[in-house]
Design a protein around this motif. Sequence first.
Motif, PDB file in Angstrom:
ATOM      1  N   GLN B 181       0.820  -1.214   0.000  1.00 43.28           N
ATOM      2  CA  GLN B 181       0.000   0.000   0.000  1.00 43.28           C
ATOM      3  C   GLN B 181       0.852   1.261   0.000  1.00 43.28           C
ATOM      4  O   GLN B 181       0.489   2.266  -0.589  1.00 43.28           O
ATOM      5  CB  GLN B 181      -0.899   0.026   1.244  1.00 43.28           C
ATOM      6  CG  GLN B 181      -1.939  -1.074   1.250  1.00 43.28           C
ATOM      7  CD  GLN B 181      -2.688  -1.115   2.568  1.00 43.28           C
ATOM      8  OE1 GLN B 181      -2.818  -0.108   3.255  1.00 43.28           O
ATOM      9  NE2 GLN B 181      -3.162  -2.292   2.931  1.00 43.28           N
ATOM     10  N   SER B 193      -8.112  -9.158   3.645  1.00 46.76           N
ATOM     11  CA  SER B 193      -7.671  -8.234   4.680  1.00 46.76           C
ATOM     12  C   SER B 193      -8.864  -7.874   5.545  1.00 46.76           C
ATOM     13  O   SER B 193      -9.998  -8.229   5.229  1.00 46.76           O
ATOM     14  CB  SER B 193      -7.062  -6.978   4.068  1.00 46.76           C
ATOM     15  OG  SER B 193      -8.073  -6.148   3.577  1.00 46.76           O
ATOM     16  N   MET B 194      -8.580  -7.175   6.644  1.00 56.99           N
ATOM     17  CA  MET B 194      -9.658  -6.869   7.576  1.00 56.99           C
ATOM     18  C   MET B 194     -10.521  -5.716   7.104  1.00 56.99           C
ATOM     19  O   MET B 194     -11.611  -5.501   7.601  1.00 56.99           O
ATOM     20  CB  MET B 194      -9.069  -6.558   8.941  1.00 56.99           C
ATOM     21  CG  MET B 194      -8.816  -7.829   9.740  1.00 56.99           C
ATOM     22  SD  MET B 194      -7.946  -7.490  11.248  1.00 56.99           S
ATOM     23  CE  MET B 194      -6.266  -7.716  10.773  1.00 56.99           C
ATOM     24  N   THR B 195     -10.027  -4.944   6.133  1.00 58.11           N
ATOM     25  CA  THR B 195     -10.741  -3.722   5.774  1.00 58.11           C
ATOM     26  C   THR B 195     -11.717  -3.890   4.609  1.00 58.11           C
ATOM     27  O   THR B 195     -12.513  -3.020   4.349  1.00 58.11           O
ATOM     28  CB  THR B 195      -9.746  -2.608   5.418  1.00 58.11           C
ATOM     29  OG1 THR B 195      -8.812  -3.136   4.480  1.00 58.11           O
ATOM     30  CG2 THR B 195      -8.985  -2.140   6.645  1.00 58.11           C
ATOM     31  N   LYS B 196     -11.611  -5.000   3.884  1.00 52.17           N
ATOM     32  CA  LYS B 196     -12.534  -5.168   2.771  1.00 52.17           C
ATOM     33  C   LYS B 196     -12.905  -6.636   2.600  1.00 52.17           C
ATOM     34  O   LYS B 196     -12.249  -7.519   3.142  1.00 52.17           O
ATOM     35  CB  LYS B 196     -11.919  -4.616   1.484  1.00 52.17           C
ATOM     36  CG  LYS B 196     -10.690  -5.377   0.999  1.00 52.17           C
ATOM     37  CD  LYS B 196     -10.253  -4.842  -0.349  1.00 52.17           C
ATOM     38  CE  LYS B 196      -8.986  -5.459  -0.862  1.00 52.17           C
ATOM     39  NZ  LYS B 196      -9.021  -6.829  -1.247  1.00 52.17           N
TER      40      LYS B 196
END
Lengths: 55, 247, 146
Positions: B181, B193-196
Amino acid sequence: MQWNNWNDFLHMGGYAVYVWGSFGACALGMLLEPWLLKRRRHAILARLSGQENVQ
Amino acid sequence: MSHSLVNWFKYASPASFYPLAGRLIPYFASAAAVLGAIGLWIGLLFAPTDAQQGEGYRIIFVHVPASWMSMFVYCIMAFWSALGLAFKTRLSGMMTAALAPTGALFAFLSLWTGALWGKPMWGAWWVWDARLTSQLILFFLYLGFIALQSAIDDPRRADKAGALLALVGVINVPIIYFSVQWWNTLHQGASVSMTKAPSMAHTMLAGMLVMALAFWAYTIAIALMRVRCIMLERELSSEWVKRNATE
Amino acid sequence: MKSRHKRLLLIMGGVAVLGVAAMLVLNAFRSNLVFFYTPTQIAKGEAPNNKAFRIGGLVKAGSLTRDGLTAHFIVTDTSRETPVIYTGILPDLFKEGRGVVAQGKLQAQGQFVATEVLAKHDENYMPPEAKDAVDQAQKAARTLKQ
């Protein structure tokens, strides 16, 4: 099941070297490590029982 | 509270951790074997072909679990090191030392499978992008830890030096994770991932997660096996070893 | 030599080796931290002059022409474009509309002469049927917008 026959499976759509090279290396590493540890443990235990015999 | 604390310290002593570890090993070893078999069955036989990469993508079923474990194991080593420096428990140094070779193995497998994946897909075995370089540094950190520990004869000083290296080096783990990133890299971003929501078909994702669990169980079983060896080697002359080892 | 001194030498040697390895890697890391430049960055003059560097972006749809082993294509980041010329074998995943990273030099006329072409793929994994469905949906969404 994705495969029609054994040959297709081994051929991996032309990526056989790469796919089996990866899975093979992992299998080798993850079988070798416990085997080495078993040997290490046996060596220690042999040393220990040797000590006992001396005493 | 005081009761649980006493319990914790009880198991922090090698004499009582040794038999506990021995009882736990068969469970984790069989879990690793069963999960590994299921994971391979899903990944190699059941998961669909990928639209972009054909069958070559199947390397993901060992590449991602190995890479994850190489990072997790380092974090756990850093955790034990911090504990060891703070409380001076003998067990923590032994646990750190027991984890290092397995972490090194996974870091190596991650690089190896990555090279075998990169060649057909990207067109190169290796590139010096931020993700690959930081993973290589992780491998070097493991090797450095092992070399440092084996160079020092006194176990307590070896543990201390190793703990410092493990704690300093842990900064590399978030660098690996976020490298895709923070910088332009050839390596693609995270699929899970935890965000999507995961950007993988369900069967592929299931196979990968089961393989990751198998690698977890394997790591725990191996670390317990190795910590038992280390305990015996370090305390050969003590009473509990004579009582226990021959069992 | 006392064993204590030997140990000290061993440790110092180990640390020195580790330090050199780390320095080499970090050096490679720093000069390559910017793994590639986008066509927009090149247009702004941020890419190095007279020095090999990497360009990254998407292969513009319909821009690929082949002349024997030599391939001409345009790398785009949707706002700027750079024409690229490359002689050699392209990787399996090299396709129009997909990601690409090419190493080479920028010529005076703004053409990028590549010595190595790597394919950059995304993090999506799905079976071909699902991919078709996604492509169809995106196409439909685009035509609706227009």
